[in-house]
Design a protein around this motif. Structure first.
Motif, PDB file in Angstrom:
ATOM      1  N   UNK A 190       0.528  -4.334   1.150  1.00 57.09           N
ATOM      2  CA  UNK A 190       1.263  -3.465   2.077  1.00 57.09           C
ATOM      3  C   UNK A 190       2.178  -2.518   1.294  1.00 57.09           C
ATOM      4  N   UNK A 191       2.832  -3.029   0.256  1.00 58.71           N
ATOM      5  CA  UNK A 191       3.691  -2.167  -0.577  1.00 58.71           C
ATOM      6  C   UNK A 191       2.860  -1.087  -1.268  1.00 58.71           C
ATOM      7  N   UNK A 192       1.761  -1.490  -1.873  1.00 62.62           N
ATOM      8  CA  UNK A 192       0.881  -0.519  -2.536  1.00 62.62           C
ATOM      9  C   UNK A 192       0.397   0.525  -1.541  1.00 62.62           C
ATOM     10  N   UNK A 193      -0.043   0.068  -0.379  1.00 61.14           N
ATOM     11  CA  UNK A 193      -0.568   0.977   0.641  1.00 61.14           C
ATOM     12  C   UNK A 193       0.496   1.959   1.122  1.00 61.14           C
ATOM     13  N   UNK A 194       1.693   1.455   1.382  1.00 62.78           N
ATOM     14  CA  UNK A 194       2.783   2.328   1.847  1.00 62.78           C
ATOM     15  C   UNK A 194       3.089   3.389   0.793  1.00 62.78           C
ATOM     16  N   UNK A 195       3.165   2.970  -0.460  1.00 64.02           N
ATOM     17  CA  UNK A 195       3.558   3.884  -1.530  1.00 64.02           C
ATOM     18  C   UNK A 195       2.461   4.854  -1.945  1.00 64.02           C
ATOM     19  N   UNK A 196       1.223   4.596  -1.532  1.00 60.76           N
ATOM     20  CA  UNK A 196       0.110   5.495  -1.845  1.00 60.76           C
ATOM     21  C   UNK A 196      -0.484   6.131  -0.585  1.00 60.76           C
ATOM     22  N   UNK A 197       0.177   5.934   0.549  1.00 55.04           N
ATOM     23  CA  UNK A 197      -0.261   6.495   1.833  1.00 55.04           C
ATOM     24  C   UNK A 197      -1.681   6.067   2.198  1.00 55.04           C
ATOM     25  N   UNK A 198      -1.994   4.791   1.941  1.00 55.97           N
ATOM     26  CA  UNK A 198      -3.325   4.244   2.191  1.00 55.97           C
ATOM     27  C   UNK A 198      -3.309   3.432   3.489  1.00 55.97           C
ATOM     28  N   UNK A 199      -3.550   4.113   4.600  1.00 54.92           N
ATOM     29  CA  UNK A 199      -3.514   3.459   5.910  1.00 54.92           C
ATOM     30  C   UNK A 199      -4.583   2.378   6.033  1.00 54.92           C
ATOM     31  N   UNK A 200      -5.723   2.583   5.395  1.00 53.33           N
ATOM     32  CA  UNK A 200      -6.804   1.592   5.477  1.00 53.33           C
ATOM     33  C   UNK A 200      -6.380   0.268   4.838  1.00 53.33           C
ATOM     34  N   UNK A 201      -5.779   0.326   3.651  1.00 53.50           N
ATOM     35  CA  UNK A 201      -5.314  -0.887   2.987  1.00 53.50           C
ATOM     36  C   UNK A 201      -4.178  -1.536   3.775  1.00 53.50           C
ATOM     37  N   UNK A 202      -3.274  -0.734   4.309  1.00 51.84           N
ATOM     38  CA  UNK A 202      -2.125  -1.268   5.036  1.00 51.84           C
ATOM     39  C   UNK A 202      -2.544  -1.999   6.313  1.00 51.84           C
ATOM     40  N   UNK A 203      -3.564  -1.525   6.971  1.00 53.62           N
ATOM     41  CA  UNK A 203      -3.970  -2.113   8.251  1.00 53.62           C
ATOM     42  C   UNK A 203      -5.116  -3.119   8.120  1.00 53.62           C
ATOM     43  N   UNK A 204      -5.684  -3.270   6.942  1.00 56.54           N
ATOM     44  CA  UNK A 204      -6.827  -4.164   6.739  1.00 56.54           C
ATOM     45  C   UNK A 204      -6.585  -5.603   7.218  1.00 56.54           C
ATOM     46  N   UNK A 205      -5.391  -6.193   7.016  1.00 61.55           N
ATOM     47  CA  UNK A 205      -5.230  -7.595   7.414  1.00 61.55           C
ATOM     48  C   UNK A 205      -4.880  -7.818   8.891  1.00 61.55           C
ATOM     49  N   UNK A 206      -4.836  -6.768   9.700  1.00 64.11           N
ATOM     50  CA  UNK A 206      -4.481  -6.956  11.106  1.00 64.11           C
ATOM     51  C   UNK A 206      -5.672  -7.419  11.926  1.00 64.11           C
ATOM     52  N   UNK A 207      -5.447  -8.438  12.727  1.00 64.45           N
ATOM     53  CA  UNK A 207      -6.465  -8.918  13.657  1.00 64.45           C
ATOM     54  C   UNK A 207      -6.695  -7.863  14.735  1.00 64.45           C
ATOM     55  N   UNK A 208      -7.836  -7.942  15.373  1.00 62.34           N
ATOM     56  CA  UNK A 208      -8.167  -6.965  16.412  1.00 62.34           C
ATOM     57  C   UNK A 208      -7.179  -6.937  17.558  1.00 62.34           C
TER      58      UNK A 208
END
Length: 144
Positions: A27-45
């Protein structure tokens, strides 16, 4: 008759704490690189998020849409440093994780010692994988 409430914190299976820590590191990496796909990957449907503005986002589609817009817009030049504050197992396959967030420079160096936000994750393990089913962001008030 009054009874003393139990302390509930079950032992984790091998690798569970590390897997949850990795979700927060990603989540930190995703936030700092603007990677929405990585940030949301662990969310359940059927996950629910309450963001830092108090907006309730229900369902993965709404979470992805809001995250994508935020990281491409007003959060684009914002950076954060995350600390895992606690991981607690409250039932087999159910964990609560708390992270502290600090503002940071682009290189990840925190801008202060105090957390500006505390985040609660509710995670469920299904088929050997940890999924975020709820996340609550709470801004920490600035000292007066």
């Amino acid at each position: 008759m009054r009874t003393t409430p139990p302390t509930i914190d079950l032992a984790a299976e091998a690798g569970d704490v590390e897997a949850i820590r990795q979700i927060i590191a990603d989540a930190e990496t995703a936030y700092n690189t603007n990677d929405a796909e990585l940030l949301t990957a662990p969310f359940a449907g059927n996950a629910t998020v309450v963001n830092a503005m108090g907006m309730i986002l229900s369902g993965r589609e709404a979470i992805v849409e809001n995250t994508t817009a935020g990281l491409a817009g007003f959060l684009r030049d914002q950076y954060a440093s995350y600390d895992v504050l606690d991981v607690r197992f409250v039932s087999p396959g159910v964990a609560l994780a708390y992270k502290g967030a600090r503002e940071a420079r682009a290189d990840g160096t925190p801008l202060g010692e105090e957390h500006v936000m505390i985040v609660l994750y509710v995670l469920v393990k299904q088929d050997g994988h940890w999924w975020t089913v709820a996340r609550q962001n709470t801004l920490v008030p600035s000292p007066v």
